[in-house]
Each structure stands twice: as structure tokens, then as C-alpha cells.
Design a protein around this motif. Sequence first.
Motif, PDB file in Angstrom:
ATOM      1  N   THR A 188     -20.919 -29.193  20.816  1.00 18.07           N
ATOM      2  CA  THR A 188     -20.238 -28.535  19.703  1.00 18.07           C
ATOM      3  C   THR A 188     -20.904 -27.186  19.423  1.00 18.07           C
ATOM      4  O   THR A 188     -21.906 -26.829  20.046  1.00 18.07           O
ATOM      5  N   ARG A 189     -20.356 -26.467  18.436  1.00 17.20           N
ATOM      6  CA  ARG A 189     -20.922 -25.163  18.097  1.00 17.20           C
ATOM      7  C   ARG A 189     -22.329 -25.320  17.505  1.00 17.20           C
ATOM      8  O   ARG A 189     -23.191 -24.460  17.694  1.00 17.20           O
ATOM      9  N   GLU A 190     -22.564 -26.424  16.803  1.00 19.08           N
ATOM     10  CA  GLU A 190     -23.872 -26.634  16.179  1.00 19.08           C
ATOM     11  C   GLU A 190     -24.960 -26.895  17.222  1.00 19.08           C
ATOM     12  O   GLU A 190     -26.113 -26.516  17.044  1.00 19.08           O
ATOM     13  N   THR A 191     -24.597 -27.571  18.301  1.00 21.91           N
ATOM     14  CA  THR A 191     -25.593 -27.909  19.320  1.00 21.91           C
ATOM     15  C   THR A 191     -25.680 -26.866  20.427  1.00 21.91           C
ATOM     16  O   THR A 191     -26.574 -26.940  21.267  1.00 21.91           O
ATOM     17  N   ALA A 192     -24.750 -25.914  20.440  1.00 24.20           N
ATOM     18  CA  ALA A 192     -24.762 -24.901  21.486  1.00 24.20           C
ATOM     19  C   ALA A 192     -25.747 -23.790  21.152  1.00 24.20           C
ATOM     20  O   ALA A 192     -26.157 -23.612  19.991  1.00 24.20           O
ATOM     21  N   ILE A 193     -26.121 -23.044  22.155  1.00 25.19           N
ATOM     22  CA  ILE A 193     -27.039 -21.920  21.976  1.00 25.19           C
ATOM     23  C   ILE A 193     -26.216 -20.658  21.754  1.00 25.19           C
ATOM     24  O   ILE A 193     -25.295 -20.355  22.511  1.00 25.19           O
ATOM     25  N   GLU A 194     -26.568 -19.927  20.695  1.00 19.65           N
ATOM     26  CA  GLU A 194     -25.878 -18.680  20.394  1.00 19.65           C
ATOM     27  C   GLU A 194     -26.668 -17.515  20.974  1.00 19.65           C
ATOM     28  O   GLU A 194     -27.854 -17.341  20.682  1.00 19.65           O
ATOM     29  N   VAL A 195     -26.029 -16.758  21.793  1.00 18.10           N
ATOM     30  CA  VAL A 195     -26.671 -15.623  22.441  1.00 18.10           C
ATOM     31  C   VAL A 195     -26.378 -14.364  21.627  1.00 18.10           C
ATOM     32  O   VAL A 195     -25.213 -14.031  21.389  1.00 18.10           O
ATOM     33  N   ARG A 196     -27.416 -13.676  21.217  1.00 18.96           N
ATOM     34  CA  ARG A 196     -27.271 -12.450  20.443  1.00 18.96           C
ATOM     35  C   ARG A 196     -27.892 -11.289  21.200  1.00 18.96           C
ATOM     36  O   ARG A 196     -28.935 -11.424  21.839  1.00 18.96           O
ATOM     37  N   LYS A 197     -27.247 -10.150  21.097  1.00 20.31           N
ATOM     38  CA  LYS A 197     -27.763  -8.945  21.718  1.00 20.31           C
ATOM     39  C   LYS A 197     -28.605  -8.195  20.688  1.00 20.31           C
ATOM     40  O   LYS A 197     -28.110  -7.744  19.665  1.00 20.31           O
ATOM     41  N   VAL A 198     -29.893  -8.116  20.966  1.00 18.97           N
ATOM     42  CA  VAL A 198     -30.840  -7.514  20.032  1.00 18.97           C
ATOM     43  C   VAL A 198     -31.206  -6.129  20.553  1.00 18.97           C
ATOM     44  O   VAL A 198     -31.493  -5.947  21.747  1.00 18.97           O
ATOM     45  N   GLU A 199     -31.199  -5.177  19.629  1.00 23.57           N
ATOM     46  CA  GLU A 199     -31.596  -3.834  20.007  1.00 23.57           C
ATOM     47  C   GLU A 199     -33.098  -3.757  20.276  1.00 23.57           C
ATOM     48  O   GLU A 199     -33.881  -4.505  19.672  1.00 23.57           O
ATOM     49  N   THR A 200     -33.473  -2.888  21.108  1.00 26.30           N
ATOM     50  CA  THR A 200     -34.865  -2.771  21.508  1.00 26.30           C
ATOM     51  C   THR A 200     -35.751  -2.347  20.336  1.00 26.30           C
ATOM     52  O   THR A 200     -35.442  -1.371  19.629  1.00 26.30           O
ATOM     53  N   GLY A 201     -36.803  -3.160  20.094  1.00 28.97           N
ATOM     54  CA  GLY A 201     -37.780  -2.828  19.061  1.00 28.97           C
ATOM     55  C   GLY A 201     -37.448  -3.301  17.672  1.00 28.97           C
ATOM     56  O   GLY A 201     -38.251  -3.130  16.750  1.00 28.97           O
ATOM     57  N   LYS A 202     -36.311  -3.923  17.440  1.00 31.81           N
ATOM     58  CA  LYS A 202     -35.923  -4.378  16.093  1.00 31.81           C
ATOM     59  C   LYS A 202     -36.107  -5.881  15.911  1.00 31.81           C
ATOM     60  O   LYS A 202     -36.365  -6.340  14.808  1.00 31.81           O
ATOM     61  N   GLY A 203     -35.912  -6.699  16.928  1.00 31.17           N
ATOM     62  CA  GLY A 203     -36.037  -8.134  16.767  1.00 31.17           C
ATOM     63  C   GLY A 203     -34.901  -8.714  15.958  1.00 31.17           C
ATOM     64  O   GLY A 203     -33.902  -8.055  15.678  1.00 31.17           O
ATOM     65  N   ILE A 204     -35.071  -9.970  15.524  1.00 31.01           N
ATOM     66  CA  ILE A 204     -34.018 -10.653  14.778  1.00 31.01           C
ATOM     67  C   ILE A 204     -34.334 -10.587  13.293  1.00 31.01           C
ATOM     68  O   ILE A 204     -35.403 -10.955  12.856  1.00 31.01           O
TER      69      ILE A 204
END
Length: 204
Positions: free
Chosen positions: A188-204
Amino acid sequence: MFLTAFFFYLFAGVTVASAFMVIASRNPVHSVLFLILAFVNSAGLFILLGAEYLAMLLVVVYVGAVAVLFLFVVMMLDVDFTELRQGFLQYLPVGGLVGVVLLIELLLGIGAWVIAPDLIAQGAEPTPALSELSNIEAIGHVLYTKYVFFFQVAGLVLLVAMIGAIVLTLRHKPYAKRQDITAQVARTRETAIEVRKVETGKGI
């Protein structure tokens, strides 16, 4: 005549020596290599007898497929041969009985060849309808007409044996990660891994 006898004794001697080394070698890889050598020299004996179909069968099927598969299994799989040899004495009576039966069959065949060689030679002669064909054409004509049912049954037996060998040798190691198709499809969506594109040097 001398050349034929020379090659016969050469092929026969190497075949017997290779067969002995198959059971005498301590290294299983060497045993498989000696088995391949025995098959190749047996093919040479069949060529001397005029049975080119059996010679090619030994080289293509047994050397090219079966023996190479044995070599692949021995070299690639983590087979503990020390553990396999522990139950040798347990199956020794059954193996001895099978060996005695095979020895009796060999003695009966040799005895029949010595006592009545004309009878065996008469049974090996082709039928008049197939006398004009080559060995391979005659074998194919008989195999796919008169013995087609037995040929299909033999293929089914080999298929079952192949599946059984795969099932017996397939061992799941507890520390190895394996792909679970059912869990992947049912996620399901809860158990899946969400891939995010992070800008360089900013982090999450």
C-alpha cells in the motif's frame, strides 16, 4: 586392419582408465572431467563400430549438456560432500544389490555373445525396408513410428526427473534476501517507499 585395432585399444584403454578415475578421484571436479573424457573415447568406439548416431549422441547430449551441467553444479553450488558421504554405509546394502544385478546382466550378455554370436548378429541386422537407409534415418523411422509412445513416455520421465532434481537441490538460505512478488503486489501507499528529489545542500 592394424590401424582399426590400434584405435580400438587406444579408445578402450582410455575409457576404462577414465571410468576408474571417476570413482577414484577425491576431487568431484576431477571426477566430472574424467567422465567427460570417458564419454569422448566411448564416442570414438561407436564411430569404429559404424554407429555414428550414438557417437554424436554421446558428444552432444552427454558431454555437451549432462557432464557440463554436472560440472556447473559441482563448481557453483555449495555442496558439502563430507556430509553426503556420512550416510554411505546406510545405503551400502542397496548399492551392493544393484551392483550384483548389473554384474549378472553383464555376465549374461557376455555369455550370450560367446555362446551364440550368430543369434546376436542376426538380431542386429536392419529390416529389409530400412536396409537402404542410413543409420540415423533408420533410427528416426523406427523411433517415430513403431516406438513413438515409448519415446514420449521416456521424455515425460526425464521431465519429471529434471523437476525433482531442481526441487531437491533448491535450498533457501536464511541469511539471503529474496524477492517476494506477493508482498510487492499487495503493498500500500503507507508501506511503500516515497522517493523525493532533494536539491543539493538542502536536505529534507
